[in-house]
Design an enzyme around this catalytic site. Structure first.
Site, mmCIF file in Angstrom:
data_model
loop_
_atom_site.group_PDB
_atom_site.id
_atom_site.type_symbol
_atom_site.label_atom_id
_atom_site.label_comp_id
_atom_site.label_asym_id
_atom_site.label_seq_id
_atom_site.Cartn_x
_atom_site.Cartn_y
_atom_site.Cartn_z
ATOM 1 N N SER A 54 0.791 -1.221 0.000
ATOM 2 C CA SER A 54 0.000 0.000 0.000
ATOM 3 C C SER A 54 0.831 1.282 0.000
ATOM 4 C CB SER A 54 -0.945 -0.035 1.196
ATOM 5 O OG SER A 54 -1.825 1.045 1.122
ATOM 6 N N HIS A 55 0.686 2.067 1.054
ATOM 7 C CA HIS A 55 1.343 3.380 1.117
ATOM 8 C C HIS A 55 2.786 3.275 1.618
ATOM 9 C CE1 HIS A 55 -0.323 2.234 4.904
ATOM 10 N NE2 HIS A 55 0.512 3.031 5.519
ATOM 11 N N ASP A 76 -2.428 6.542 -3.438
ATOM 12 C CA ASP A 76 -1.255 5.891 -2.842
ATOM 13 C C ASP A 76 -0.686 4.779 -3.714
ATOM 14 O OD1 ASP A 76 -3.378 4.146 -2.510
ATOM 15 O OD2 ASP A 76 -2.528 3.273 -0.690
ATOM 16 N N ASP A 113 -1.073 1.534 -4.019
ATOM 17 C CA ASP A 113 -1.957 0.567 -4.679
ATOM 18 C C ASP A 113 -3.312 1.147 -5.073
ATOM 19 O OD1 ASP A 113 -2.684 0.763 -1.995
ATOM 20 O OD2 ASP A 113 -3.486 -1.268 -1.934
ATOM 21 N N ASP A 149 -5.782 2.676 -3.403
ATOM 22 C CA ASP A 149 -7.029 2.640 -2.631
ATOM 23 C C ASP A 149 -7.213 3.861 -1.729
ATOM 24 O OD1 ASP A 149 -5.118 1.894 -0.815
ATOM 25 O OD2 ASP A 149 -6.015 -0.039 -0.287
ATOM 26 N N ARG A 150 -6.159 4.642 -1.521
ATOM 27 C CA ARG A 150 -6.305 5.835 -0.680
ATOM 28 C C ARG A 150 -6.477 7.085 -1.537
ATOM 29 N NH1 ARG A 150 -2.589 5.573 4.613
ATOM 30 N NH2 ARG A 150 -2.997 3.409 5.161
ATOM 31 N N LYS A 156 -11.458 0.187 -0.296
ATOM 32 C CA LYS A 156 -11.502 1.621 -0.477
ATOM 33 C C LYS A 156 -10.961 1.937 -1.868
ATOM 34 C CE LYS A 156 -7.338 2.268 2.350
ATOM 35 N NZ LYS A 156 -7.049 0.971 2.965
HETATM 36 C C1 G16 Z 1 -4.775 -0.290 5.720
HETATM 37 C C2 G16 Z 1 -6.191 -0.673 6.013
HETATM 38 C C3 G16 Z 1 -6.956 0.523 6.500
HETATM 39 C C4 G16 Z 1 -6.258 1.148 7.685
HETATM 40 C C5 G16 Z 1 -4.841 1.479 7.321
HETATM 41 C C6 G16 Z 1 -4.012 1.992 8.485
HETATM 42 O O1 G16 Z 1 -4.741 0.596 4.647
HETATM 43 O O2 G16 Z 1 -6.828 -1.192 4.876
HETATM 44 O O3 G16 Z 1 -8.237 0.103 6.839
HETATM 45 O O4 G16 Z 1 -6.924 2.311 8.075
HETATM 46 O O5 G16 Z 1 -4.193 0.323 6.842
HETATM 47 O O6 G16 Z 1 -3.854 0.987 9.400
HETATM 48 P P1 G16 Z 1 -2.872 1.114 10.624
HETATM 49 O O7 G16 Z 1 -3.323 2.337 11.373
HETATM 50 O O8 G16 Z 1 -3.065 -0.150 11.376
HETATM 51 O O9 G16 Z 1 -1.483 1.325 10.083
HETATM 52 P P2 G16 Z 1 -3.769 0.373 3.434
HETATM 53 O O10 G16 Z 1 -4.060 1.508 2.496
HETATM 54 O O11 G16 Z 1 -2.391 0.424 4.046
HETATM 55 O O12 G16 Z 1 -4.106 -0.975 2.894
#
Ligand code: G16
Length: 543
Positions: free
Chosen positions: A113-114, A277, A279, A281-282, A376
């Site tokens: 992801s990010h 981001d 991937d 989704d953000r 998302k």
């Molecule tokens: C993932 C989850 C999200 C979550 C985020 C942050 O996002 O899919 O639901 O809000 O991580 O999580 P944490 O606070 O535990 O780091 P992504 O975009 O990283 O897949």
């Protein structure tokens, strides 16, 4: 096809976190690491025999190689078919759409992801279920259980075929369809939004800057915004995905998307700014010189979603993660629809969406989405915003100011303390948890505590209970702070402190956010003794 059975032993630490298994790329590249986990995905979900899967990822370093390994393993495990994005590329929302549209048994998505990518960055693997959403905990628990007892994995001897060319081939009895990464996603967006209205907006001179942050949304945003909708060429910046995201941190927030922030701060700024981001989704949303917080964005999208064809008269409920600000609750209340509060992690929205209890969902961590898929969706949020602006006529800054005048403003910020020693972070949380029962009625930094608890969630659909999802301290004036440890980091622990203060309709909505929140920040510091536990005098990242 000849397949090989490789003897292996359990590898420690293969427990999926908030969103799949995330580790340093180097860890994923150690022999057998990826293979063990992929075999456990199959074994933990009843085997791959006769099943179909979507496979793709965000294009980060090791994406292509991992895609090829998964194809060979799926074939050796008897999978009937795979849908693979060309070159192994699929944004997370596009993968979710494909799983649903082609009714596959699930999908394996390669992304951290990010988190930064590259040889020295992070890599990740996540399994999405047949509803298109991140596997719920009962599935990730079953996968993890398999990682503790694995003895062998299966892999085809032959190569994985040409995933760079559109078309089909077979690996043994497994049919592999290599598809265009964008086509199906664009079709879905056209079904949801008023593309004519958005095209007319651009034709009238409306300008956008979309920062793809060298990540997966580049091809999606370029095709849809510049191609189909007619935004001027160059509206999408950093549009070519690179294996290490141009050496950057593909996290769309004001700290990491500094290029976009600078562009939107110019005298000649475009009308609308957005970023996505690693991937896809953000999302991050900006007006001229103004950052729209994800929590505010969710509230505004809920209030105006009726301007988009897919949501007109269709909003049955909304959901937000617990640490997300309560701005959307106020909108839901006025609309007379329920607002659900879930733990952090998109997987917790799945049941609500499947059961038709929620239409829109959102999180403070820059995630917004709807029942169109089960992830998302960054570009979806941008298109919904464009649809709203095209139909409403006001600019985004005015729209937001009017919203605050109508509902009040929930000042909001998140302070992250990164890479702190895990023991220190856990000690801080334990000490805070032990004080919870005594806090109500006490005064901290001039504010009186009304309630203090450790968030637990009873899923309204399957009645499952998820506990210890973050400490909430709420004050008598409605302000609150929440503390929890991130479940997506790969090094040490990240302490997240979520801060919120409500100012009613007649109050001052134009204060500096950190100044407005200063009493809550002081209270959080005092109660949790952050400096004492972490040795840090301030947060590493403030968004
Ligand atoms: C993932 C989850 C999200 C979550 C985020 C942050 O996002 O899919 O639901 O809000 O991580 O999580 P944490 O606070 O535990 O780091 P992504 O975009 O990283 O897949």
């Amino acid at each position: 096809m000849t397949s090989r059975i490789v003897q292996t032993t359990p590898i420690e630490g293969q427990k999926p976190g908030t969103s799949g298994l995330r580790k340093k790329t180097a860890v994923f590249r150690t022999p057998g690491y990826l293979e063990n986990f992929v075999q456990c995905i199959f074994d933990g979900t009843g085997g791959a025999a006769g099943k179909t899967y979507v496979v793709g990822g965000d294009g980060r370093f090791f994406n292509r190689e991992a895609t090829r390994t998964i194809i060979r393993m799926a074939a050796a495990n008897g999978a009937a078919g795979l849908i693979v994005g060309q070159n192994g590329i699929l944004s997370t929302p596009a993968a979710s759409n494909l799983i649903r549209k082609y009714k596959t048994d699930g999908g394996i998505i390669l992304s951290a992801s990010h988190n930064p990518g590259g040889e020295n960055g992070d890599f990740g693997v996540k399994f999405n279920a047949a509803n298109g959403g991140p596997a719920p905990e009962k599935i990730t628990d079953a996968i993890f259980a398999k990682t503790l007892e694995i003895k062998e994995y299966k892999i085809a001897e032959e190569g994985a075929g040409d995933i760079g060319t559109l078309g089909s081939f077979t690996v043994g009895d497994c049919k592999v369809d290599v598809i265009d990464s964008v086509d199906d996603y664009e079709t879905l967006m056209q079904e949801l939004f008023d593309f004519d209205a958005i095209s007319t907006l651009f034709a009238g001179g409306f300008r956008i800057c979309f920062d793809a942050m060298h990540a997966v949304t580049g091809p999606y945003a370029t095709r849809i915004l510049e191609g189909t909708l007619g935004a001027p060429k160059g509206s999408v910046i950093n549009a070519v995905p690179s294996p290490d995201f141009g050496g950057g941190h593909p996290d769309p927030n004001p700290v990491w998307a500094e290029e976009l922030v600078a562009i939107m701060g110019d005298d000649d700024a475009p009308d609308f700014g957005a970023a996505s981001d690693g991937d896809g989704d953000r999302n991050m949303i900006m007006g001229k010189g103004a950052f729209v917080s994800p929590s505010d964005s969710l509230a505004l999208l809920t209030a105006y979603a009726h301007l988009a064809p897919a949501y007109s008269g269709k909003l049955v409920g909304v959901a937000r993660s617990m640490p997300t600000s309560q701005a959307v609750d106020l909108v839901a209340e006025r609309m007379g629809i329920p607002c659900f509060e879930t733990p952090t992690g998109w997987k917790f929205f799945g049941n609500l969406l499947d059961a038709g209890k929620a239409t829109l969902c959102g999180e403070e961590s820059a995630g917004t989405g709807s029942n169109h898929i089960r992830e998302k969706d960054g570009l979806w949020a941008v298109l919904l915003w464009l649809n709203i602006l095209a139909r409403d006529g006001r600019d985004i800054v005015q729209l937001r100011a009017d919203h605050w005048r109508s509902f009040g403003r929930n000042y909001y910020s998140r302070h992250d303390y990164e890479e702190i020693p895990t023991e220190a972070a856990e000690a801080l949380m334990t000490a805070l948890r032990m004080r919870l029962a005594d806090l109500p009625g006490t005064t901290v930094a001039g504010m009186q505590v009304s309630t203090a608890d450790d968030f637990a969630y009873r899923d309204p659909v399957d009645r499952s209970l998820t506990e210890h999802q973050g400490v909430r301290i709420v004050f008598t004036d409605g302000s609150r702070f929440v503390m929890r440890l991130s479940g997506t980091g790969t090094q040490g622990a990240t302490l997240r402190v979520y801060l919120e203060r409500f100012v009613d309709r007649s109050g001052d909505h134009m204060q500096d956010v950190q100044v407005a929140l200063s009493p809550v920040i002081a209270a959080a510091d005092t109660l949790a003794e952050i400096t004492k536990h972490t040795g840090r005098s301030g947060a590493d990242v403030i968004t």
